[in-house]
Design a protein around this motif. Structure first.
Motif: not given
Length: 301
Positions: A116-142
């Motif tokens: 999420m912090r990396t995404l924020r940095a990319w967003q602040d730098a104007g790098c993220l295209p419209t509709g971009f999504k970041m997939a994050i894997n979850l463990s069963a324990r989470q």
């Protein structure tokens, strides 16, 4: 794509030394996904020390639109370069260890925050295209009742839009506690997050998952992708699975695409998106920015 039990992922390409898009030491983990012979294996204490000392990294594999070829998202995958062991450690070695020890919850929490912090940095730098999504894997324990609140806290701390995040839940995790998952999933959706059913088609697939889990995306396992050109029955299954996903109002993402012929077949079947080594293995954040430059000029944020 949960390449091994939730958070980590075993990259593979070419010969020894290639690890998720970076060159690993020749004595370490090779493209086979296993540690080199004769090397000391990671320990639970080593995992905790590695997290304290900042040895874990998140790498990113692009997801591309089947029709336009543009980058529409990425999957975040964990990597570990162990100073104590002197090599890159395969996720096939350290993720099961973290699962058994319960350390996977802390590791998963760290990975969500870092992404999420990396995404924020990319967003602040104007790098993220419209509709971009970041997939994050979850463990069963989470997958506990505490998860929605923890995710909400991380979103608040980083200030990113929930719509940028797609949480991936491996399909096999649903079966032990479908009722619990059916309760947690709507809470995550109410936060504005996207949800993906990962590794669909690995042997645990049941239609109840598509009926009861309010997912946005179904990720079709690489095992089916690899067989679309060689096994007629699998070709038929894949075609109808993609059609069913579309008719249910969800997006299909085909994993493990390695050849232009596979991609052409998936396009012909009407798949929405794909990821795989035909594009690139997972790469560090600073390299992934180059892929974002190929996306449309209009930016999100």
């Amino acid at each position: 794509m949960v390449e091994h039990q939730g958070i980590g992922a075993a990259g593979r390409r070419g010969g020894a030394g290639w690890v998720g898009g970076v060159n690993a030491p020749s004595t370490g983990w090779s493209g086979s996904g296993r540690a080199g012979a004769g090397h000391e294996q990671p320990s639970a204490a080593g995992l905790a020390r590695a997290l304290r000392e900042g040895e874990f990294r998140m790498h990113y594999q692009p997801q591309l639109d089947c029709r336009s070829g543009r980058v529409i998202g990425a999957e975040a995958l964990m990597r570990w370069n162990s100073r104590a062991l002197g090599r890159w450690v395969s996720p096939a070695d350290f993720i099961p260890l973290a699962e058994r020890d319960g350390f996977i919850v802390e590791l998963g929490d760290w990975s969500m925050g870092r992404v999420m912090r990396t995404l924020r940095a990319w967003q602040d730098a104007g790098c993220l295209p419209t509709g971009f999504k970041m997939a994050i894997n979850l463990s069963a324990r989470q997958l506990t009742p505490a998860l929605p609140e923890r995710v909400a806290c991380l979103l608040g701390e980083t200030g990113i839009a929930p719509s940028l995040i797609e949480l991936e839940i491996t399909e096999s995790y649903f079966s032990p506690d479908m009722a619990g998952m059916a309760d947690i999933a709507p809470q995550l959706r109410r936060l504005g997050l996207r949800l993906a059913i990962d590794d669909f088609g690995t042997g645990y697939s049941i239609l109840a998952h598509l009926r009861h889990i309010p997912a946005n995306t179904v990720k079709i396992d690489r095992g089916l992708t690899r067989k679309v050109l060689s096994v007629e029955r699998d070709h038929i299954i894949m075609r109808n699975l993609i059609r069913m996903i579309r008719d249910l109002g969800m997006q299909s993402v085909c994993e493990g695409v390695e050849t232009a012929e596979e991609l052409a077949a998936l396009r012909e079947m009407g798949a929405d998106a794909w990821q795989g080594f035909l594009s690139t293995p997972a790469v560090p954040a600073e390299e992934f920015i180059g892929f974002l430059a190929l996306a449309p000029l209009k930016r999100a944020g």
